[in-house]
Design a protein around this motif. Structure first.
Motif, PDB file in Angstrom:
ATOM      1  N   ALA A 184       0.836  -1.203   0.000  1.00  0.00           N
ATOM      2  CA  ALA A 184       0.000   0.000   0.000  1.00  0.00           C
ATOM      3  C   ALA A 184       0.873   1.256   0.000  1.00  0.00           C
ATOM      4  N   VAL A 185       1.911   1.237   0.829  1.00  0.00           N
ATOM      5  CA  VAL A 185       2.824   2.385   0.875  1.00  0.00           C
ATOM      6  C   VAL A 185       3.531   2.562  -0.475  1.00  0.00           C
ATOM      7  N   ALA A 186       3.924   1.429  -1.067  1.00  0.00           N
ATOM      8  CA  ALA A 186       4.593   1.491  -2.381  1.00  0.00           C
ATOM      9  C   ALA A 186       3.659   2.085  -3.431  1.00  0.00           C
ATOM     10  N   ALA A 187       2.390   1.671  -3.361  1.00  0.00           N
ATOM     11  CA  ALA A 187       1.416   2.189  -4.332  1.00  0.00           C
ATOM     12  C   ALA A 187       1.242   3.693  -4.172  1.00  0.00           C
ATOM     13  N   ILE A 188       1.199   4.132  -2.916  1.00  0.00           N
ATOM     14  CA  ILE A 188       1.053   5.572  -2.668  1.00  0.00           C
ATOM     15  C   ILE A 188       2.267   6.330  -3.226  1.00  0.00           C
ATOM     16  N   CYS A 189       3.457   5.761  -2.961  1.00  0.00           N
ATOM     17  CA  CYS A 189       4.681   6.405  -3.457  1.00  0.00           C
ATOM     18  C   CYS A 189       4.687   6.457  -4.981  1.00  0.00           C
ATOM     19  N   CYS A 190       4.099   5.438  -5.588  1.00  0.00           N
ATOM     20  CA  CYS A 190       4.087   5.374  -7.051  1.00  0.00           C
ATOM     21  C   CYS A 190       3.070   6.349  -7.644  1.00  0.00           C
ATOM     22  N   LEU A 191       1.910   6.425  -7.008  1.00  0.00           N
ATOM     23  CA  LEU A 191       0.812   7.218  -7.578  1.00  0.00           C
ATOM     24  C   LEU A 191       0.913   8.696  -7.244  1.00  0.00           C
ATOM     25  N   VAL A 192       1.382   8.970  -6.017  1.00  0.00           N
ATOM     26  CA  VAL A 192       1.445  10.372  -5.592  1.00  0.00           C
ATOM     27  C   VAL A 192       2.822  10.932  -5.921  1.00  0.00           C
ATOM     28  N   VAL A 193       2.828  11.860  -6.806  1.00  0.00           N
ATOM     29  CA  VAL A 193       4.095  12.522  -7.135  1.00  0.00           C
ATOM     30  C   VAL A 193       4.253  13.697  -6.182  1.00  0.00           C
ATOM     31  N   GLU A 211      13.372  11.362  -6.434  1.00  0.00           N
ATOM     32  CA  GLU A 211      12.114  10.613  -6.420  1.00  0.00           C
ATOM     33  C   GLU A 211      12.379   9.110  -6.244  1.00  0.00           C
ATOM     34  N   SER A 212      13.338   8.586  -6.971  1.00  0.00           N
ATOM     35  CA  SER A 212      13.630   7.153  -6.859  1.00  0.00           C
ATOM     36  C   SER A 212      14.211   6.815  -5.487  1.00  0.00           C
ATOM     37  N   GLU A 213      14.997   7.749  -4.931  1.00  0.00           N
ATOM     38  CA  GLU A 213      15.537   7.529  -3.582  1.00  0.00           C
ATOM     39  C   GLU A 213      14.407   7.377  -2.577  1.00  0.00           C
ATOM     40  N   ILE A 214      13.408   8.221  -2.721  1.00  0.00           N
ATOM     41  CA  ILE A 214      12.281   8.174  -1.786  1.00  0.00           C
ATOM     42  C   ILE A 214      11.545   6.833  -1.916  1.00  0.00           C
ATOM     43  N   ILE A 215      11.264   6.446  -3.153  1.00  0.00           N
ATOM     44  CA  ILE A 215      10.542   5.180  -3.381  1.00  0.00           C
ATOM     45  C   ILE A 215      11.321   4.002  -2.786  1.00  0.00           C
ATOM     46  N   LEU A 216      12.629   3.982  -3.023  1.00  0.00           N
ATOM     47  CA  LEU A 216      13.449   2.846  -2.559  1.00  0.00           C
ATOM     48  C   LEU A 216      13.619   2.845  -1.042  1.00  0.00           C
ATOM     49  N   ILE A 217      13.965   4.011  -0.505  1.00  0.00           N
ATOM     50  CA  ILE A 217      14.263   4.085   0.937  1.00  0.00           C
ATOM     51  C   ILE A 217      13.034   3.771   1.777  1.00  0.00           C
ATOM     52  N   VAL A 218      11.878   4.263   1.361  1.00  0.00           N
ATOM     53  CA  VAL A 218      10.656   4.011   2.138  1.00  0.00           C
ATOM     54  C   VAL A 218      10.412   2.507   2.259  1.00  0.00           C
ATOM     55  N   GLN A 219      10.699   1.763   1.193  1.00  0.00           N
ATOM     56  CA  GLN A 219      10.508   0.309   1.257  1.00  0.00           C
ATOM     57  C   GLN A 219      11.576  -0.367   2.114  1.00  0.00           C
ATOM     58  N   TYR A 240      14.530   1.538 -14.853  1.00  0.00           N
ATOM     59  CA  TYR A 240      15.054   2.860 -15.198  1.00  0.00           C
ATOM     60  C   TYR A 240      14.120   3.651 -16.104  1.00  0.00           C
ATOM     61  N   ILE A 241      13.146   2.957 -16.686  1.00  0.00           N
ATOM     62  CA  ILE A 241      12.230   3.669 -17.594  1.00  0.00           C
ATOM     63  C   ILE A 241      10.778   3.611 -17.127  1.00  0.00           C
ATOM     64  N   SER A 242      10.489   2.783 -16.134  1.00  0.00           N
ATOM     65  CA  SER A 242       9.108   2.654 -15.676  1.00  0.00           C
ATOM     66  C   SER A 242       9.023   2.864 -14.165  1.00  0.00           C
ATOM     67  N   ARG A 243       8.185   3.805 -13.785  1.00  0.00           N
ATOM     68  CA  ARG A 243       7.985   4.096 -12.354  1.00  0.00           C
ATOM     69  C   ARG A 243       7.328   2.910 -11.655  1.00  0.00           C
ATOM     70  N   VAL A 244       6.410   2.231 -12.357  1.00  0.00           N
ATOM     71  CA  VAL A 244       5.732   1.066 -11.779  1.00  0.00           C
ATOM     72  C   VAL A 244       6.743  -0.062 -11.534  1.00  0.00           C
ATOM     73  N   ALA A 245       7.611  -0.304 -12.524  1.00  0.00           N
ATOM     74  CA  ALA A 245       8.623  -1.353 -12.373  1.00  0.00           C
ATOM     75  C   ALA A 245       9.557  -1.044 -11.205  1.00  0.00           C
ATOM     76  N   LEU A 246       9.935   0.228 -11.070  1.00  0.00           N
ATOM     77  CA  LEU A 246      10.806   0.622  -9.946  1.00  0.00           C
ATOM     78  C   LEU A 246      10.099   0.380  -8.615  1.00  0.00           C
ATOM     79  N   THR A 247       8.818   0.686  -8.568  1.00  0.00           N
ATOM     80  CA  THR A 247       8.058   0.501  -7.329  1.00  0.00           C
ATOM     81  C   THR A 247       7.976  -0.990  -6.963  1.00  0.00           C
ATOM     82  N   ILE A 248       7.718  -1.836  -7.945  1.00  0.00           N
ATOM     83  CA  ILE A 248       7.653  -3.282  -7.679  1.00  0.00           C
ATOM     84  C   ILE A 248       9.019  -3.783  -7.214  1.00  0.00           C
TER      85      ILE A 248
END
Lengths: 139, 209
Positions: free
Chosen positions: B29-38, B73-81, B166-174
């Motif tokens: 759920a947190v990952a989804a939020i990070c992915c959807l909310v810019v 942005e990618s740092e935030i997505i990765l670190i939060v997980q 590196y090209i897809s925000r969804v792939a990075l989130t997964i």
């Protein structure tokens, strides 16, 4: 939807048990819904790998195609091995089989990709190298 | 031989996996939020200010973000997980300790559904592979892991399928969601295999006291 999935699961499970194919797999995707759910990482990785291989080949990037092809084959083999290790944990296999699939798959894809690139670079498959005629003998 | 007399010594059941599954769902759920909310640039800046101290603990974050168009942005997505990694570890080792009698009984029962060949080969490959993975995490050997990010960095040696991050925000989130649970599970799985190796090789052993 839940009832539909349960029915599908029960039917496929019964079908493949009867056919003796319960533990069979096709390109990294095992049969039956429970097995399929546990092998989604391997299945997705395999499909993406096949697409990348074909795409690179069509674009004339033969090194990329060799690398992606090696990664795909290595990934499938690794995912199968990883899933087998994940199956050792009894009730925990809901988590450990997907984890095993992921770690086996990525490790297999990593080393498979490197092997594919090495094979290509060694000249074993010089698909895109222009044919150079041998120099004339010196007199 | 003794029989299973009370619930405390009984093997683990599938329904007892709820803590780890709930944590996985929460992380998703947190990952989804990070992915959807810019996040806005102000929020991003505020978040990044607390990231550097954590970034040093996880080498993969800096390596992956370096190749991104928007590193913050990618740092935030990765670190939060990666914040979930210690929680996963706590759940694995607190709720399902590999050294417990219950685990030995669980392993013994699981072994009954596996042939001796599968058990022996699985145990051997499992210990070697998971051991190599952990040694790679500790940088004792050069083995790629999610923690050291050698599967995706450098790009010339990256797994082709994983280059999608590196090209897809969804792939990075997964990818970000999968990494910590995999790393925590590997530690637990390795200890289960090593501490219960005798049980895997001779499943009747843990039932006798």
């Amino acid at each position: 939807m839940g009832a539909g999935l349960a029915t599908y699961s029960a039917l496929t499970d019964q079908f493949y048990t009867t056919a003796g194919l319960r533990s069979g797999s096709l390109f990294g995707i095992r049969y039956g819904l429970p097995a399929l759910l546990s092998d989604i990482p391997g299945g997705v990785g395999g499909v993406i790998g096949v697409y990348q291989t074909a795409s690179a080949y069509n674009n004339g990037n033969y090194l990329g195609a060799s690398q992606a092809g090696g990664a795909t084959l290595g990934g499938i083999a690794g995912a199968e091995g990883g899933a087998a290790v994940g199956a050792l944990f009894g009730p925990f296999d809901v988590v450990t089989i997907p984890v095993g699939t992921v770690i086996g798959g990525v490790a297999g894809a990593y080393y498979g990709g490197r092997a594919g690139a090495s094979i290509y670079n060694s000249g074993f498959m010089p698909l895109d190298a222009p044919l150079v005629p041998p120099p004339p003998p010196a007199y | 031989m003794t029989t299973i007399s009370n619930a405390d010594d009984s093997p683990y059941s599938r329904s007892e996996l709820r803590p780890i599954l709930r944590c996985l769902a929460a992380a998703a759920a947190v990952a989804a939020i990070c992915c959807l909310v810019v996040p806005s640039s102000a929020v991003k800046t505020a978040l990044v200010q607390i990231i550097p101290s954590l970034r040093r603990l996880v080498p993969s974050v800096a390596n992956i973000s370096r190749e991104m168009l928007d590193p913050e942005e990618s740092e935030i997505i990765l670190i939060v997980q990666w914040w979930f990694a210690p929680i996963y570890l706590f759940i694995w080792f607190y709720f399902y300790p590999p050294w417990s009698l219950r685990m030995r009984r669980t392993v013994a029962i699981a072994c009954q559904t596996l042939s001796e060949v599968k058990r022996t080969i699985g145990l051997t490959i499992g210990i070697l592979f998971l051991g190599a993975w952990l040694l790679g995490d500790f940088q004792i050997i050069d083995f790629p892991t999610f923690y050291n990010a050698k599967y995706v960095y450098p790009l010339t040696e990256a797994v082709p399928q994983l280059k999608l991050i590196y090209i897809s925000r969804v792939a990075l989130t997964i990818y970000a969601w999968v990494g910590p649970i995999v790393e925590a599970s590997i530690v637990w799985m390795f200890f289960v295999l090593v501490l219960n190796a005798k049980t895997y090789l001779s499943p009747q052993r843990p039932l006798s006291t």
